[in-house]
Design an enzyme around this catalytic site. Structure first.
Site, PDB file in Angstrom:
ATOM      1  N   GLU A  45       0.847  -1.192   0.000  1.00  0.00           N
ATOM      2  CA  GLU A  45       0.000   0.000   0.000  1.00  0.00           C
ATOM      3  C   GLU A  45       0.886   1.246   0.000  1.00  0.00           C
ATOM      4  OE1 GLU A  45      -3.708   1.706   2.694  1.00  0.00           O
ATOM      5  OE2 GLU A  45      -2.075   0.654   3.682  1.00  0.00           O
ATOM      6  N   LYS A 117     -10.104   1.098  -1.876  1.00  0.00           N
ATOM      7  CA  LYS A 117     -10.234   0.653  -0.481  1.00  0.00           C
ATOM      8  C   LYS A 117     -11.592   1.032   0.105  1.00  0.00           C
ATOM      9  CE  LYS A 117      -7.462   0.942   3.790  1.00  0.00           C
ATOM     10  NZ  LYS A 117      -6.253   1.585   4.343  1.00  0.00           N
ATOM     11  N   CYS A 159      -4.959  -3.335   3.159  1.00  0.00           N
ATOM     12  CA  CYS A 159      -4.637  -3.020   4.556  1.00  0.00           C
ATOM     13  C   CYS A 159      -5.808  -3.233   5.527  1.00  0.00           C
ATOM     14  CB  CYS A 159      -4.081  -1.596   4.640  1.00  0.00           C
ATOM     15  SG  CYS A 159      -3.153  -1.243   6.156  1.00  0.00           S
TER      16      CYS A 159
END
Length: 281
Positions: A45, A117, A159
């Site tokens: 990321e 995300k 993440c």
């Protein structure tokens, strides 16, 4: 269609606010992976940069078809290798916000899938970590179907998404064989939860989990935990990066996925009459 056994490479490094410097590091790591005959490289990321403030991050952001991403697609083409680019600061036209976008590039340099995300990390633990992604990121609005690659069908996360099993189960129901969570975990949360979360996602979905991670001190305010790793469908850590910048390699065995599922057929045992089913998109 991918083969039964494929070699993947995970990268680990310490991004700064200098995109050109970061590209040079990733280029070297991709070339190392190519020399090892990896078929796909997984990058953390915020691989493009980690700004010292939200304002700087916004100022440095670019569109997905801008010159920065073009350099990475050229890198894939030059090395004839697939790339999982784990979290690009994607500029949103007309807004003072960005998407955190996971981009998959094939060996011809074509973008074949992207995912923004969905879960934003807004946490304030006094004395340990304070970070509010929603101040400068927009959440993604969709789960992206798993993408077919030479190493298997990959479900995309980023993440903080690793904390939400609903996402991993949905991707597994859609046929994912690998789940990937490129990350920049904080040290405090990494020490407590990094490995156990990755192993849990692998065990419950019976997929490989690949998590390339940022490591080390990015600036005076930000430090990442590192420990890029691959977990197999039985929940065993089969590869892990050492401290600092580098790569690790892992063999993805699709036959082993089938073996684990046949020996522990949890998908056949789900009691959807007792709880809400996680629906495929």
């Amino acid at each position: 269609m991918s083969q039964e056994r494929s070699l993947v490479a995970l990268t680990q490094f310490t991004a700064t606010s200098d995109p050109e410097r970061n590209f040079g590091v990733i280029r070297d790591l991709v070339e190392q992976a190519k020399a090892c005959r990896a078929e796909m490289v997984f990058v953390p990321e915020a691989f493009d940069y980690i700004g010292e403030s939200g304002r700087e991050s916004l100022a440095l952001s670019e569109s997905i078809d801008g010159p920065r991403m073009t350099k990475y697609t050229q890198l894939a083409r030059d090395n004839q290798i697939w790339l999982s680019l784990g979290g690009f600061h994607e500029k949103v036209s007309g807004k003072e916000l960005m998407y955190n976008t996971h981009v998959v590039v094939d060996c011809n340099g074509s973008i074949i899938s992207k995912y923004s995300k969905a879960h934003l990390f807004d946490v304030d633990i006094k004395g340990k970590v304070s970070l509010k992604e929603s101040d400068y990121f927009m959440p993604g609005s969709a789960i992206v179907p798993p993408v077919e690659t030479p190493v298997g069908k990959i479900g995309l996360g980023i993440c903080y998404d690793v904390r939400f099993p609903e996402l991993s189960l949905s991707l597994a129901k859609q046929g994912a064989e690998i789940l990937t969570y490129p990350s920049a975990f904080t040290v405090a949360t990494g020490l407590a939860h990094w490995e156990v979360l990755l192993r849990a996602r692998a065990i419950e979905t019976q997929c490989y989990v690949i998590a390339a991670a940022q490591t080390g001190k990015h600036n005076e305010k930000r430090q990442s935990y590192g420990h890029s790793m691959v977990v197999d469908p039985w929940g065993c850590v089969i590869a892990q990066c050492r401290e600092g910048t580098g790569i690790c390699l892992a063999l993805i065995d699709r036959a082993y996925i089938k073996q684990v599922k046949s020996q522990m057929p949890v998908s056949d045992h789900r009691r959807n009459d007792l709880y809400t089913e996680v629906k495929a998109i």
